[in-house]
Design an enzyme around this catalytic site. Structure first.
Site, PDB file in Angstrom:
ATOM      1  N   ASP A  35       0.813  -1.215   0.000  1.00 62.55           N
ATOM      2  CA  ASP A  35       0.000   0.000   0.000  1.00 62.55           C
ATOM      3  C   ASP A  35       0.846   1.265   0.000  1.00 62.55           C
ATOM      4  O   ASP A  35       2.040   1.246   0.319  1.00 62.55           O
ATOM      5  CB  ASP A  35      -0.869   0.035   1.266  1.00 62.55           C
ATOM      6  CG  ASP A  35      -2.181  -0.706   1.101  1.00 62.55           C
ATOM      7  OD1 ASP A  35      -2.497  -1.101  -0.028  1.00 62.55           O
ATOM      8  OD2 ASP A  35      -2.886  -0.874   2.117  1.00 62.55           O
ATOM      9  N   LYS A  57      -3.515   3.661  -2.649  1.00 61.20           N
ATOM     10  CA  LYS A  57      -4.684   4.519  -2.836  1.00 61.20           C
ATOM     11  C   LYS A  57      -4.499   5.744  -1.951  1.00 61.20           C
ATOM     12  O   LYS A  57      -4.222   5.629  -0.768  1.00 61.20           O
ATOM     13  CB  LYS A  57      -5.978   3.800  -2.425  1.00 61.20           C
ATOM     14  CG  LYS A  57      -6.280   2.547  -3.209  1.00 61.20           C
ATOM     15  CD  LYS A  57      -7.705   2.058  -2.979  1.00 61.20           C
ATOM     16  CE  LYS A  57      -7.934   1.478  -1.613  1.00 61.20           C
ATOM     17  NZ  LYS A  57      -7.371   0.129  -1.451  1.00 61.20           N
ATOM     18  N   MET A 173      -8.114   9.708   8.663  1.00 58.46           N
ATOM     19  CA  MET A 173      -8.528  10.368   7.421  1.00 58.46           C
ATOM     20  C   MET A 173      -9.323  11.623   7.722  1.00 58.46           C
ATOM     21  O   MET A 173     -10.403  11.857   7.189  1.00 58.46           O
ATOM     22  CB  MET A 173      -9.341   9.395   6.545  1.00 58.46           C
ATOM     23  CG  MET A 173      -8.529   8.184   6.102  1.00 58.46           C
ATOM     24  SD  MET A 173      -9.510   6.870   5.345  1.00 58.46           S
ATOM     25  CE  MET A 173     -10.106   6.001   6.818  1.00 58.46           C
TER      26      MET A 173
END
Length: 238
Positions: A35, A57, A173
């Site tokens: 990742d 991502k 996030m």
């Protein structure tokens, strides 16, 4: 011949926080699927012959969709390969490891989960913030601020979180969502003077920390030009 998949938590950014078992999975892998949030320094533990596949991502820029990543993991295991899926933090804490495990179950492939150190614990620790404290914090809530909205409205119960004066809220996030999160908490009665912090790139050499009251945090984060990946901590132990 079928292979095996190891879903490995790479930790929060400092490569030294990989577990011994996680490092061993990288070393024995024939394929490493990694990742954006998994430290690239960990790839030095991979065999020179290993196939390294980046599927990162970030901020709407996706190398592969989650469905595509699931299919890739399954395909490599069906080739009989030892596959290490290297995921930032812990695979099962907002890391979609559960979805990847489900795909492997449906495909009838063997796999193992190797937990990792999650950023909600490690980043505050590197910033000097204990996420629990016997005299002040007896509950801990980890939430994705970029929450998935389903029928019935938002999943996060900001009303309950705002009224709990002995809890820490740790938000993944959270940069873009922070103004909305703060608005929700204050509207449900959180004390505007509650201590808060935003930690950018926690546990790495590029870590940056902004501290403020919850009412001022969004403005201070904007002023400091904090960028993802970042995590906020709100509560008395800050």
């Amino acid at each position: 011949m079928q292979g095996i998949v190891y879903l490995v938590g790479a930790g929060p950014g400092d490569p030294g926080l990989i577990t011994v078992k996680g490092q061993a999975c990288i070393e024995q892998a024939e394929v490493v699927i990694y990742d954006y949030l998994a430290s690239a320094h960990l790839l030095k533990h991979a065999s020179p012959d290993a196939e390294l596949i980046y599927v990162g991502k970030k901020g709407g820029d996706h190398t592969l969709s989650q469905e595509g990543i699931n299919a890739l993991i399954v395909a490599k295991a069906r080739e009989g390969k030892v596959v290490t899926r290297l995921k930032g933090g812990d695979p099962f804490i907002f890391g979609r490891g559960g979805e990847e495990a489900q795909a492997l179950i449906e495909a009838g492939l063997p796999f193992e989960i190797v937990p990792g150190v999650t950023s909600a614990i490690a980043a505050p620790a590197y910033a000097g913030i204990p996420v629990t404290h016997r005299k002040e914090v007896v509950r801990l809530t980890m939430v994705t601020a970029h929450e998935s909205v389903k029928k019935g409205g938002p999943q996060a119960r900001w009303d309950l979180l705002a009224s709990d004066r002995h809890a820490m809220i740790l938000g993944y996030m959270g940069v873009a969502a922070l103004p909305r999160v703060v608005e929700n908490l204050l509207s449900y009665g959180m004390d505007p003077e509650t201590p808060a912090a935003m930690i950018e790139r926690g546990t790495t050499s590029r870590q940056s920390v902004v501290r403020a009251t919850v009412s001022d945090l969004a403005g201070e984060v904007k002023k400091a030009d904090i960028k993802p990946p970042a995590l906020f901590a709100i509560g008395p132990a800050v």
